[in-house]
Design an enzyme around this catalytic site. Structure first.
Site, PDB file in Angstrom:
ATOM      1  N   HIS A   9       0.791  -1.286  -0.094  1.00 30.84           N
ATOM      2  CA  HIS A   9      -0.088  -0.054   0.082  1.00 30.84           C
ATOM      3  C   HIS A   9       0.908   1.279  -0.059  1.00 30.84           C
ATOM      4  CE1 HIS A   9      -3.106   3.107   0.786  1.00 30.84           C
ATOM      5  NE2 HIS A   9      -2.554   3.301   1.934  1.00 30.84           N
ATOM      6  N   HIS A  34       3.400   7.063   5.548  1.00 29.38           N
ATOM      7  CA  HIS A  34       2.114   7.653   6.297  1.00 29.38           C
ATOM      8  C   HIS A  34       1.425   7.032   7.158  1.00 29.38           C
ATOM      9  CE1 HIS A  34       0.107   5.432   2.935  1.00 29.38           C
ATOM     10  NE2 HIS A  34      -0.851   5.608   3.851  1.00 29.38           N
ATOM     11  N   ASP A  35       1.529   5.211   7.336  1.00 26.96           N
ATOM     12  CA  ASP A  35       0.915   4.642   8.109  1.00 26.96           C
ATOM     13  C   ASP A  35       1.711   4.258   9.288  1.00 26.96           C
ATOM     14  OD1 ASP A  35      -1.889   4.854   6.856  1.00 26.96           O
ATOM     15  OD2 ASP A  35      -1.264   3.229   5.749  1.00 26.96           O
ATOM     16  N   GLU A  38       0.355   4.755  12.891  1.00 29.87           N
ATOM     17  CA  GLU A  38      -0.856   4.338  13.371  1.00 29.87           C
ATOM     18  C   GLU A  38      -0.918   2.586  13.161  1.00 29.87           C
ATOM     19  OE1 GLU A  38      -4.958   4.947  11.039  1.00 29.87           O
ATOM     20  OE2 GLU A  38      -3.629   6.612  11.101  1.00 29.87           O
ATOM     21  N   ASP A  39       0.216   2.198  12.246  1.00 36.81           N
ATOM     22  CA  ASP A  39       0.139   0.644  12.156  1.00 36.81           C
ATOM     23  C   ASP A  39       1.315  -0.471  12.658  1.00 36.81           C
ATOM     24  OD1 ASP A  39      -2.197   0.911  10.772  1.00 36.81           O
ATOM     25  OD2 ASP A  39      -1.725   1.131   9.006  1.00 36.81           O
ATOM     26  N   ASP A  90      -3.340   8.510  -1.046  1.00 31.63           N
ATOM     27  CA  ASP A  90      -3.766   7.510  -0.265  1.00 31.63           C
ATOM     28  C   ASP A  90      -5.174   7.068  -0.397  1.00 31.63           C
ATOM     29  OD1 ASP A  90      -3.599   5.389   2.286  1.00 31.63           O
ATOM     30  OD2 ASP A  90      -4.824   7.242   3.343  1.00 31.63           O
TER      31      ASP A  90
END
Length: 143
Positions: A9, A34-35, A38-39, A90
């Site tokens: 992704h 970017h994630d 969060e992830d 995104d």
């Protein structure tokens, strides 16, 4: 979404940005990162070390905090050019990937896109592609 490896992704988001002419490394690294907050267990210090201040700032803006308000989240993104373009890339990738999700998820995603992201995309290189992807996703609904 779709059972692909996690890294696919962010690579796709970076690729979309590149195709749209966003070649500055800050945009590409932000797309790749970017994630992370969060992830993953990546830290802000690691993102700063590898990406610098502007990348860290954009990644923090793109990271949804617990109890966030969508209107505030979108406004913060709108105010940061790097975060804005990465978020639109995104969203475009997520819209294209959502075709394999269940109908309830797709409907929620369409509603959220219409409510928050269409206005964000206005006048950007992403507007037309997001509208097309949104239309394709809507075409999958059973009426």
């Amino acid at each position: 979404m779709g059972g692909k490896p996690y890294i696919s992704h962010p690579i796709e988001v970076a690729s979309i940005l590149e195709k749209k002419g966003f070649l500055d490394t800050k945009y590409i690294i932000t797309a790749l990162f970017h994630d992370l907050l969060e992830d993953t267990d990546a830290s802000e210090q690691e993102i700063f070390f590898y990406g610098g201040k502007d990348v860290l700032t954009a990644v923090k803006i793109l990271t949804k905090s617990k109890g966030y308000k969508m209107e505030v989240y979108i406004q913060d993104i709108r105010n940061n050019p790097i975060a804005k373009m990465v978020k639109l890339a995104d969203r475009l990738h997520n819209l294209l990937s959502a075709l394999v999700a269940n109908e309830k998820f797709r409907k929620r995603y369409v509603k959220e896109t219409e409510e928050f992201y269409l206005d964000l995309a206005k006048g950007t290189p992403f507007e037309e592609d997001i509208l097309k992807a949104l239309s394709a996703l809507k075409d999958t609904f059973q009426y």
